[in-house]
Design a protein around this motif. Structure first.
Motif, PDB file in Angstrom:
ATOM      1  N   PRO A   6      -8.599 -13.062   3.921  1.00  0.00           N
ATOM      2  CA  PRO A   6      -9.132 -12.277   5.039  1.00  0.00           C
ATOM      3  C   PRO A   6      -8.692 -10.818   4.979  1.00  0.00           C
ATOM      4  CG  PRO A   6      -8.106 -14.323   5.795  1.00  0.00           C
ATOM      5  CD  PRO A   6      -7.725 -14.147   4.365  1.00  0.00           C
ATOM      6  N   GLY A   7      -9.570  -9.927   5.462  1.00  0.00           N
ATOM      7  CA  GLY A   7      -9.233  -8.518   5.605  1.00  0.00           C
ATOM      8  C   GLY A   7      -9.306  -7.700   4.342  1.00  0.00           C
ATOM      9  N   GLN A   8      -9.827  -8.260   3.273  1.00  0.00           N
ATOM     10  CA  GLN A   8      -9.843  -7.557   1.987  1.00  0.00           C
ATOM     11  C   GLN A   8     -10.872  -6.430   1.964  1.00  0.00           C
ATOM     12  OE1 GLN A   8     -12.241  -9.862  -1.207  1.00  0.00           O
ATOM     13  NE2 GLN A   8     -11.469 -11.469   0.175  1.00  0.00           N
ATOM     14  N   ASN A   9     -10.723  -5.535   0.993  1.00  0.00           N
ATOM     15  CA  ASN A   9     -11.671  -4.449   0.757  1.00  0.00           C
ATOM     16  C   ASN A   9     -12.836  -4.993  -0.058  1.00  0.00           C
ATOM     17  OD1 ASN A   9     -13.014  -2.231  -0.630  1.00  0.00           O
ATOM     18  ND2 ASN A   9     -11.298  -0.921  -0.040  1.00  0.00           N
TER      19      ASN A   9
ATOM     20  N   SER B  54       0.357 -11.968   5.878  1.00  0.00           N
ATOM     21  CA  SER B  54      -1.087 -12.117   5.643  1.00  0.00           C
ATOM     22  C   SER B  54      -1.846 -10.848   6.031  1.00  0.00           C
ATOM     23  CB  SER B  54      -1.641 -13.324   6.409  1.00  0.00           C
ATOM     24  OG  SER B  54      -1.028 -14.510   5.984  1.00  0.00           O
ATOM     25  N   THR B  55      -1.293  -9.691   5.673  1.00  0.00           N
ATOM     26  CA  THR B  55      -1.931  -8.415   6.023  1.00  0.00           C
ATOM     27  C   THR B  55      -2.147  -7.567   4.781  1.00  0.00           C
ATOM     28  OG1 THR B  55       0.250  -7.432   6.450  1.00  0.00           O
ATOM     29  CG2 THR B  55      -0.944  -8.370   8.336  1.00  0.00           C
ATOM     30  N   TRP B  56      -3.240  -6.808   4.810  1.00  0.00           N
ATOM     31  CA  TRP B  56      -3.563  -5.843   3.766  1.00  0.00           C
ATOM     32  C   TRP B  56      -3.163  -4.443   4.216  1.00  0.00           C
ATOM     33  CZ3 TRP B  56      -5.345  -6.916  -1.057  1.00  0.00           C
ATOM     34  CH2 TRP B  56      -5.936  -8.162  -1.277  1.00  0.00           C
ATOM     35  N   THR B  57      -2.692  -3.635   3.261  1.00  0.00           N
ATOM     36  CA  THR B  57      -2.399  -2.228   3.515  1.00  0.00           C
ATOM     37  C   THR B  57      -3.081  -1.389   2.444  1.00  0.00           C
ATOM     38  OG1 THR B  57      -0.226  -2.817   4.409  1.00  0.00           O
ATOM     39  CG2 THR B  57      -0.593  -0.501   3.841  1.00  0.00           C
TER      40      THR B  57
END
Length: 742
Positions: free
Chosen positions: A252-255, A298-301
């Motif tokens: 989830p949350g990917q580019n 579980s977070t993207w930066t």
């Protein structure tokens, strides 16, 4: 001991025995390489163990002195596509194990399916595990990866991400057999150019990389968490499995704007770093990003180091420092101006510093010293601040930091491997020593070779790097062909009676430089031949014995002639696509072959007349003419080797040669004798490299199991007229070899 060929008493087939030869590379890139190196992989468990893979030149193992040892020189005419290495995995549990995914093309250019080559002795030998599909070591996206990985907790398990929509494959027996993995939501849908009828740019690039999270498992059990990146944009393209590959879901949350180019997991940070680009590479990419995924939260930066007008490239190379958590480096995939670029962060991507920066246009601050002393043609051997000098490189896909030595780093470019041994100075004085570190990697695609009777030992026509005058075989040339300089030289020839006169022909159609060049100084200096129209590219070229006439085969197949530097004119009396050559004694005579027909011109190439046939040939390969006897002509073809002594009026087939490609005449065995013949041929059912000292009555095979030289039909040959027994073989991917009788 010299072994002689014998004639089979009943079968009527010539069986060539072998003669031992010593083979060495002609140094083009002594530390320079000469070709694209898509990836460099360090083993995380054994200090100093690293490998490099190339797109057309096989794989190499790093030595303790910074040199490299080639691992796939045994590839021969039946295994030539082993030189296309699309992925490489070195076993983190058992460092003796090495795996290579091999195959050159996924389209019709390579008729063979791919293989996983398996070594249990760090590449000293391999066994081949066949795959049910093709592998594309020289296809678009070949710098992505790695597509082949070993489970770090249970090393009998491997995963391989295929091209062409074939998806993900798994082995549970050290690569011996493979089965398809089900459930991956997307196997990669992107194709660079759907309208490409050749299939080269219209095939799906497929899976980009596979990466394990070693922290999710324990030794002796299959690692549960696996990440996979696929070549798709506008949709989810990074997936994760938490049950060792049984089920998959999008992270989830990917580019989803760009392609995930490389994915590297930082164990210390429990984070996945991903480079992304809007092109699959290695030539494209005008935008991109760097993303970091923390497994715990579980977070993207988004940690992209530049933005706005400073972001005009994608990102390819990606490396972490295993000894220094949070230290990460990324490379611009294609920053063509003012130079390539590399970024480094020591805080997990919060802040970055660059290998160069602007000090107010047009001044550049380059934070490195540059050395290419052993490959001076890459030059110059100092840090250049001139805008547009690509000293750092381009096509920068492979980037690695030694897991045991934070000072040691390597990266691949379109021409070589660069790096150094003082990387930590980047973080203190912000000035590192950048060196070419590719000693032993010779990856050029050689188009043509000549060894004239006087002057330089060897002169080469080379793809991508132009070509070189080799005054030494053991030291890299100081420069490529200059003035004019073009990327690829397709062919080269010299005047038989005045060998300091030479001609070369290039392949560019951009019109900036005419594609015929003339030298009267044995290739040390050149000038454009304005007789050729701008934008006309060439394929083959022949120079008359006196040097006053040039005959060329243009890129459109037409045969064209120019005498006394008058404008080139089309020769309509010989078929398009014909093989051409000049007589080396009689300056008015040229030869041509097309299909089974042989043609002769006696008016300096202006008109040709059919003289004879060369058996039932349908595809003549090369015409070679005796260096000192007029009218003595040889032709190789798909039906064998043919010889005539009467200006092509008739030919006799050489017994036992059923197919022949490149061949050459060299120094005779005895003074006044007939030149030795060297041939890449099928003799007695064996495809190899042979020599005859008696005009083809008997042959010895001069290559061995360790030297296959790749595809026989793709290589070129010339022989030394000044040293008996010496032959030069120009390969399509492993540079130039020279062989001498052992």
């Amino acid at each position: 001991m010299l072994a002689v060929a014998v004639l089979a008493a009943f079968a009527g087939i010539v069986h060539a025995a072998s003669q031992a030869y010593t083979w060495k590379n002609v140094k083009i890139g002594e530390w320079g390489g000469g070709g694209f190196v898509p990836s460099i992989v360090f083993n995380p468990s054994q200090k100093g163990l690293a490998y490099a893979r190339t797109d057309i030149g096989g794989a190499y193992k790093l030595n303790s002195d910074d040199s490299w040892t080639p691992l796939l020189d045994f590839a021969n005419d039946s295994t030539w596509n082993y030189w296309g290495v699309d992925a490489l995995a070195t076993d983190p549990v058992d460092p003796n194990r090495l795996y290579l995914a091999t195959g050159m093309y996924t389209n019709s250019w390579d008729p063979n399916n791919g293989h996983i080559l398996i070594s249990t002795n760090q590449g000293a030998s391999f066994t081949a595990s066949p795959l049910p599909f093709k592998v594309g070591g020289n296809m678009p996206g070949r710098g992505m990866g790695e597509r082949l990985v070993v489970d770090p907790n249970l090393n009998s398990i491997l995963f391989f991400g295929a091209r062409s929509g074939h998806g993900l494959y798994k082995s549970t027996n050290f690569g011996a057999t493979w089965t398809a993995v089900s459930g991956l939501p997307n196997t990669g849908t992107y194709v660079p150019n759907p309208t490409d009828t050749s299939g080269y740019n219209s095939d799906k690039i497929g899976i980009s990389w596979v990466t394990f999270d070693p922290t999710s498992g324990s030794s002796g059990k299959a690692t549960p968490r696996i990440f996979v990146g696929v070549a798709s944009n506008g949709t989810s393209n990074i997936f994760v499995s938490n049950d060792a590959g049984s089920t998959w879901s999008a992270v989830p949350g990917q580019n989803t704007q760009f392609f995930p180019h490389k994915g590297v997991f930082s164990v210390a940070e429990k984070s996945l770093y991903v480079t992304l680009s809007d092109g699959a590479g290695p030539y494209d990419g005008t935008n991109g990003a760097i993303m970091k995924y923390n497994v715990t939260s579980s977070t993207w930066t988004n940690i992209t180091p530049v933005s706005g007008s400073n972001l005009y490239f994608g990102f390819g190379g990606l490396a972490i420092d295993a000894q220094k958590p949070g230290t990460v480096m990324v490379a611009a995939l294609n920053s063509w101006w003012p130079d390539g670029q590399i970024f480094r962060s020591t805080d997990g991507g919060v802040t970055w510093s660059a290998l160069w920066e602007w000090a107010g246009y047009p001044t550049l601050l380059k934070h490195y010293a540059y050395s290419d002393t052993k490959a001076p043609w890459l030059g110059p051997d100092y840090t250049v601040t001139t805008l547009g000098t690509l000293q750092i490189g381009w096509m920068m896909e492979g980037l690695s930091i030694d897991p045991f030595d934070s000072n040691h780093w390597l990266y691949g470019t379109g021409a070589t491997i660069l790096g150094g041994h003082d990387l930590l100075r980047w973080d203190t004085s912000h000035n590192v020593t950048l060196q070419s570190l590719a000693d032993g990697i010779e990856e050029t695609s050689v188009q043509s070779l000549i060894s004239p009777p006087s002057g330089p030992t060897l002169i080469s026509a080379v793809g991508d790097d132009g070509g070189f005058v080799h005054t030494s075989l053991t030291t890299a040339p100081t420069t490529e062909f200059q003035t004019p300089q073009w990327s690829t030289t397709a062919d080269i020839d010299f005047a038989g009676q005045n060998p300091t006169n030479m001609v070369r022909v290039g392949t560019s159609t951009d019109g900036t430089t005419r594609q015929i060049a003339i030298s009267s100084t044995s290739g040390s200096s050149w000038f454009e031949d304005y007789a050729i129209a701008s934008g006309v590219a060439g394929q083959k070229v022949a120079m008359s014995a006196s040097g006053d006439t040039v005959l060329m085969r243009a890129a459109d197949g037409s045969i064209q002639v120019s005498q006394y530097q008058a404008s080139f004119s089309v020769v309509s009396s010989v078929p398009n696509g014909a093989v051409i050559a000049s007589d080396k004694v009689n300056s008015t005579v040229f030869y041509a072959a097309s299909g089974s027909n042989f043609y002769v011109s006696t008016d300096s190439g202006h008109t040709f007349v059919k003289k004879s046939t060369i058996g039932s040939s349908t595809s003549p390969a090369k015409i070679v003419v005796h260096p000192s006897v007029a009218g003595d002509v040889w032709v190789s073809s798909d039906k064998g080797l043919f010889h005539g002594t009467n200006y092509g009026a008739s030919f006799t087939a050489v017994s036992g040669v059923t197919q022949a490609w490149a061949f050459a005449l060299g120094m005779p065995q005895s003074t006044g004798g007939y030149p030795s013949i060297f041939a890449a041929a099928n003799i007695g059912g064996i495809v190899g490299y042979f020599r005859s000292d008696n005009t083809g009555s008997s042959w010895v095979q001069i290559n061995d199991a360790a030297h296959g030289f790749g595809s026989a039909s793709a290589n070129c040959l010339t022989a030394d007229p000044r040293k008996y027994g010496r032959v030069y073989i120009g390969t399509n991917g492993r540079g130039i070899f020279y062989g001498d009788i052992a």
